[in-house]
Write a protein that holds these residues in place. Structure first.
Motif, PDB file in Angstrom:
ATOM      1  N   LEU A 184      24.037  -2.523 -10.764  1.00 27.89           N
ATOM      2  CA  LEU A 184      22.927  -3.280 -11.347  1.00 27.89           C
ATOM      3  C   LEU A 184      22.724  -4.609 -10.620  1.00 27.89           C
ATOM      4  O   LEU A 184      21.590  -5.079 -10.493  1.00 27.89           O
ATOM      5  CB  LEU A 184      23.165  -3.511 -12.837  1.00 27.89           C
ATOM      6  N   ASP A 185      23.803  -5.208 -10.143  1.00 26.89           N
ATOM      7  CA  ASP A 185      23.685  -6.419  -9.324  1.00 26.89           C
ATOM      8  C   ASP A 185      22.835  -6.118  -8.095  1.00 26.89           C
ATOM      9  O   ASP A 185      21.879  -6.838  -7.775  1.00 26.89           O
ATOM     10  CB  ASP A 185      25.085  -6.887  -8.931  1.00 26.89           C
ATOM     11  N   HIS A 186      23.140  -5.029  -7.399  1.00 28.51           N
ATOM     12  CA  HIS A 186      22.361  -4.644  -6.215  1.00 28.51           C
ATOM     13  C   HIS A 186      20.924  -4.327  -6.601  1.00 28.51           C
ATOM     14  O   HIS A 186      19.983  -4.762  -5.932  1.00 28.51           O
ATOM     15  CB  HIS A 186      22.997  -3.423  -5.556  1.00 28.51           C
ATOM     16  N   ARG A 189       6.457  -1.450  -5.634  1.00 29.91           N
ATOM     17  CA  ARG A 189       7.783  -1.622  -5.032  1.00 29.91           C
ATOM     18  C   ARG A 189       8.660  -2.509  -5.897  1.00 29.91           C
ATOM     19  O   ARG A 189       9.307  -3.457  -5.433  1.00 29.91           O
ATOM     20  CB  ARG A 189       7.656  -2.160  -3.600  1.00 29.91           C
ATOM     21  N   ARG A 190       8.697  -2.172  -7.174  1.00 32.32           N
ATOM     22  CA  ARG A 190       9.502  -2.900  -8.153  1.00 32.32           C
ATOM     23  C   ARG A 190      10.741  -2.096  -8.499  1.00 32.32           C
ATOM     24  O   ARG A 190      10.737  -0.867  -8.418  1.00 32.32           O
ATOM     25  CB  ARG A 190       8.672  -3.147  -9.421  1.00 32.32           C
ATOM     26  N   PRO A 191      11.825  -2.757  -8.900  1.00 31.01           N
ATOM     27  CA  PRO A 191      13.068  -2.040  -9.221  1.00 31.01           C
ATOM     28  C   PRO A 191      12.864  -0.993 -10.317  1.00 31.01           C
ATOM     29  O   PRO A 191      12.425  -1.308 -11.427  1.00 31.01           O
ATOM     30  CB  PRO A 191      14.012  -3.155  -9.680  1.00 31.01           C
ATOM     31  N   MET A 227      17.867  -6.371  -3.823  1.00 29.25           N
ATOM     32  CA  MET A 227      16.931  -5.368  -3.331  1.00 29.25           C
ATOM     33  C   MET A 227      16.395  -5.789  -1.966  1.00 29.25           C
ATOM     34  O   MET A 227      15.984  -6.937  -1.783  1.00 29.25           O
ATOM     35  CB  MET A 227      15.765  -5.212  -4.311  1.00 29.25           C
ATOM     36  N   PRO A 228      16.401  -4.908  -0.962  1.00 30.35           N
ATOM     37  CA  PRO A 228      15.875  -5.276   0.363  1.00 30.35           C
ATOM     38  C   PRO A 228      14.425  -5.730   0.274  1.00 30.35           C
ATOM     39  O   PRO A 228      13.628  -5.212  -0.506  1.00 30.35           O
ATOM     40  CB  PRO A 228      15.994  -3.965   1.158  1.00 30.35           C
ATOM     41  N   ALA A 231      36.778   3.145 -16.911  1.00 29.32           N
ATOM     42  CA  ALA A 231      36.875   1.789 -16.353  1.00 29.32           C
ATOM     43  C   ALA A 231      36.235   1.719 -14.972  1.00 29.32           C
ATOM     44  O   ALA A 231      35.517   0.761 -14.664  1.00 29.32           O
ATOM     45  CB  ALA A 231      38.340   1.357 -16.299  1.00 29.32           C
ATOM     46  N   ALA A 232      36.457   2.742 -14.160  1.00 26.94           N
ATOM     47  CA  ALA A 232      35.860   2.753 -12.817  1.00 26.94           C
ATOM     48  C   ALA A 232      34.349   2.895 -12.896  1.00 26.94           C
ATOM     49  O   ALA A 232      33.611   2.263 -12.126  1.00 26.94           O
ATOM     50  CB  ALA A 232      36.463   3.882 -11.994  1.00 26.94           C
ATOM     51  N   GLU A 233      33.855   3.728 -13.823  1.00 27.98           N
ATOM     52  CA  GLU A 233      32.408   3.895 -13.955  1.00 27.98           C
ATOM     53  C   GLU A 233      31.764   2.607 -14.453  1.00 27.98           C
ATOM     54  O   GLU A 233      30.683   2.216 -13.996  1.00 27.98           O
ATOM     55  CB  GLU A 233      32.090   5.065 -14.887  1.00 27.98           C
ATOM     56  N   ARG A 234      32.423   1.910 -15.372  1.00 25.42           N
ATOM     57  CA  ARG A 234      31.885   0.662 -15.907  1.00 25.42           C
ATOM     58  C   ARG A 234      31.827  -0.410 -14.818  1.00 25.42           C
ATOM     59  O   ARG A 234      30.840  -1.139 -14.706  1.00 25.42           O
ATOM     60  CB  ARG A 234      32.751   0.202 -17.081  1.00 25.42           C
ATOM     61  N   ALA A 235      32.884  -0.509 -13.994  1.00 28.58           N
ATOM     62  CA  ALA A 235      32.888  -1.491 -12.905  1.00 28.58           C
ATOM     63  C   ALA A 235      31.813  -1.159 -11.871  1.00 28.58           C
ATOM     64  O   ALA A 235      31.125  -2.055 -11.358  1.00 28.58           O
ATOM     65  CB  ALA A 235      34.267  -1.524 -12.251  1.00 28.58           C
ATOM     66  N   TRP A 236      31.651   0.128 -11.574  1.00 25.70           N
ATOM     67  CA  TRP A 236      30.608   0.533 -10.625  1.00 25.70           C
ATOM     68  C   TRP A 236      29.228   0.163 -11.150  1.00 25.70           C
ATOM     69  O   TRP A 236      28.371  -0.310 -10.388  1.00 25.70           O
ATOM     70  CB  TRP A 236      30.678   2.047 -10.393  1.00 25.70           C
TER      71      TRP A 236
END
Length: 267
Positions: free
Chosen positions: A246-248, A105-107, A253-254, A236-241
């Motif tokens: 990656l933060d999530h 259960r690792r990222p 991670m739950p 720009a939108a894809e880069r911000a997403w």
């Protein structure tokens, strides 16, 4: 004044990305690549900016994969021109190995071929489009309610380079859907699969459309000029997403994740 290159992610390296009171995890992220000249691209840049070294391995050329991910913060399996259905030993071994991050259960993040390998490990079908169509260039995606709950802002179009897709595995959540290839992003426990390529830098775009120019003739593929024109509109939108994703993926991670049915290892 020093200007940062367009693919620089140093702006996302911020202590605010870590939950309060939690020490930063600076273990390396395992990067699995499939060609001698492949790079982790923008995903690698973003992970370095978050403080993670990259452990780059190419099992196709004999590199061993770890028996456990205790020494890694997560793993990314990238794309390639091969198919998850190919009979090559390294393809079978790599699909079998994906059971390690799933079991622990690792990222895990699979991109294009990597997502198809994840789907194969989870028992889902990987196949070409029934009419031989491809997604090569920028195409619309539509986030689902589950996708919006994870990332509030998704790009309208993202970059693709594939002529196979995969079905939604049993027990997986659909995060984003598309047209010719309906399954575009999934989550299965701690594992995520993306049919598209947020890893592509401008240099990679030039290289792929030059060396792989014959694929631009496939049904459904966009002409080369559109790749660059659409990048100016949607990158720009894809880069911000990607920064939000990656933060999530690594820091939010739950804690409680469902068990997944794992594929039996190939004999």
């Amino acid at each position: 004044m020093l200007l940062r290159p367009i693919d620089d992610f140093s702006r996302v390296a911020s202590p605010a990305l870590q939950p309060a009171g939690q020490a930063a995890d600076t273990r390396p992220v395992l990067m699995i690549l499939h060609q001698e000249t492949s790079t982790p691209g923008r995903v690698g840049n973003a992970l370095r900016a978050l403080g993670h070294p990259l452990d780059i391995r190419r099992p196709r050329f004999g590199a061993a994969l770890p028996e456990t991910l205790d020494g890694h913060a997560g793993v990314v399996v990238f794309g390639g021109p091969m198919s998850a259905n190919d009979p090559d030993d390294y393809i079978r071994r790599e699909i079998d190995w994906i059971a390690v991050p799933l079991r622990e259960r690792r990222p895990f993040l699979g991109i294009c071929l990597g997502a198809q390998m994840l789907a194969a490990q989870l028992g889902a079908r990987v196949s070409p489009h029934p009419e031989g169509r491809a997604e090569i260039g920028y195409y619309d995606i539509r986030p689902t309610a589950a996708g919006l709950a994870m990332c509030a802002q998704w790009p309208r179009q993202v970059y693709h380079w594939h002529c196979e897709g995969f079905a939604l595995p049993t027990g997986a959540e659909l995060l984003a859907e598309g047209g010719d290839f309906p399954v575009q992003a999934i989550r299965a426990g701690s594992a995520y699969g993306l049919q598209f390529h947020p890893d592509v830098t401008c240099a990679m775009l030039h290289r792929w459309t030059t060396r792989g120019h014959e694929r631009l003739e496939l049904p459904g593929a966009r002409p080369r000029r559109d790749h660059f024109a659409d990048r100016a509109l949607h990158d720009a939108a894809e880069r911000a997403w990607l920064a939000d994703f990656l933060d999530h993926w690594l820091t939010r991670m739950p804690a409680a994740l469902p068990a997944l049915p794992l594929r039996e290892a190939a004999e």
